[in-house]
Write an enzyme that holds these catalytic residues in place. Structure first.
Site, PDB file in Angstrom:
ATOM      1  N   LEU A   1      23.510  36.042  15.412  1.00  0.00           N
ATOM      2  CA  LEU A   1      23.717  37.283  16.170  1.00  0.00           C
ATOM      3  C   LEU A   1      22.464  38.128  16.415  1.00  0.00           C
ATOM      4  CD1 LEU A   1      27.225  38.448  14.832  1.00  0.00           C
ATOM      5  CD2 LEU A   1      26.697  37.176  16.924  1.00  0.00           C
ATOM      6  N   ASP A   2      21.282  37.562  16.161  1.00  0.00           N
ATOM      7  CA  ASP A   2      20.055  38.285  16.535  1.00  0.00           C
ATOM      8  C   ASP A   2      18.926  37.289  16.793  1.00  0.00           C
ATOM      9  OD1 ASP A   2      18.500  40.467  17.207  1.00  0.00           O
ATOM     10  OD2 ASP A   2      18.041  41.028  15.139  1.00  0.00           O
ATOM     11  N   ILE A   3      19.233  36.262  17.578  1.00  0.00           N
ATOM     12  CA  ILE A   3      18.213  35.258  17.901  1.00  0.00           C
ATOM     13  C   ILE A   3      17.257  35.846  18.938  1.00  0.00           C
ATOM     14  CG2 ILE A   3      17.797  33.001  18.966  1.00  0.00           C
ATOM     15  CD1 ILE A   3      20.615  32.226  17.823  1.00  0.00           C
TER      16      ILE A   3
ATOM     17  N   THR B   1      19.809  42.568  19.521  1.00  0.00           N
ATOM     18  CA  THR B   1      18.753  43.189  20.303  1.00  0.00           C
ATOM     19  C   THR B   1      19.148  43.113  21.772  1.00  0.00           C
ATOM     20  OG1 THR B   1      17.152  42.441  18.662  1.00  0.00           O
ATOM     21  CG2 THR B   1      16.270  43.077  20.812  1.00  0.00           C
TER      22      THR B   1
END
Length: 269
Positions: free
Chosen positions: A131-133, A167
């Site tokens: 959930l934040d690649i 992000t």
């Protein structure tokens, strides 16, 4: 004196602390483990309340669970004390953000993207979403190998969604509208943005300034025109378009991505 943790039984093991970087998810120091004499990274997270502590415990559990994967940063130890949490990880001196310009050939992009995909495949095989690649959360070693890191937003597929994650440039559009979205498909969208950025050096959204790009994201204005202005194989173009399908159900799983023609090392198309 550094605000790390005051528990002597933990801190005596580490020395020669040196500041590396600070970000939203914590502050990273370089240290040396006295027992093994090896360098390591200490990520220090401020814990202001129970929510922060619970989140840190989850991050630690997930990071340790995923450590056996060769394309995920190894987490060696952790500690909570004095309103701080500390994660001890293997030290990597670079991240993908700092080396984006070095990927000039399709072969080099294919190699790094395959490694990142293997890291995510391991996560999804254990029903964990990152959930934040994004490039900052992919570390590279001296040989240029990629390692997925920073599980501060990661969650089990079955857990309720934490509203604060990710992000904006890399977040899937459906994650702004619902808390019941498919987390695996949201990771796949982020992989699509990442692959697009590796090939083009820009985001697939209209806008000259950061504000304009964020406005385009808010409006769901995806623009893949840049793909047709660069040299890339038909299989690369096809994969990016599949990853960035606006309908989450139409995106491939990471297991399908690994088998895609673009990622077959001997493929020349």
């Amino acid at each position: 004196p550094m605000d790390i943790a005051t528990s002597e039984s933990f801190l005596w093991k580490y020395q020669s602390l040196k500041f590396c970087q600070a970000g939203a998810s914590g502050t990273v120091f370089q240290a040396k483990c006295i027992i093994t004499n090896k360098t390591c990274a200490l990520k220090v997270v401020k814990l202001k309340n129970k929510r922060d502590t619970d989140r840190f415990v989850l991050e630690t559990t997930i990071a340790k669970t995923l450590s056996p994967c060769r394309h995920i940063v190894t987490t060696k130890d952790s500690h909570i004390s004095n309103n701080s949490g500390v994660l001890v990880m293997e030290l990597m001196r670079n991240d993908l953000l700092n080396s984006l310009q070095s990927f000039k050939s399709e072969k080099s992009i294919k190699t790094i993207f395959h490694q990142i995909s293997q890291g995510l495949e391991y996560c999804h095989s254990l029903k964990i979403a990152h959930l934040d690649i994004k490039p900052e959360n992919i570390l590279t070693d001296s040989q240029g190998n990629a390692f997925l890191c920073d599980f501060g937003s990661a969650q089990s597929f079955s857990d309720p969604v934490d509203p604060i994650f990710g992000t904006s440039f890399y977040r899937a559009p459906e994650t702004y509208k619902s808390t019941t979205f498919d987390k695996a498909a949201a990771d796949i969208w982020s992989m699509g943005i990442l692959l697009f950025v590796l090939f083009t050096g820009v985001y697939p959204y209209p806008g000259e300034t950061e504000e304009e790009v964020i406005e385009s994201i808010d409006e769901g204005a995806l623009c893949l025109d840049e793909l047709h202005l660069i040299e890339c194989s038909p299989s690369a173009r096809e994969l990016i378009q599949q990853l960035l399908a606006l309908d989450p159900a139409a995106r491939p799983t990471i297991f399908t991505v690994i088998g895609h023609k673009f990622l077959q090392i001997n493929d020349r198309s």
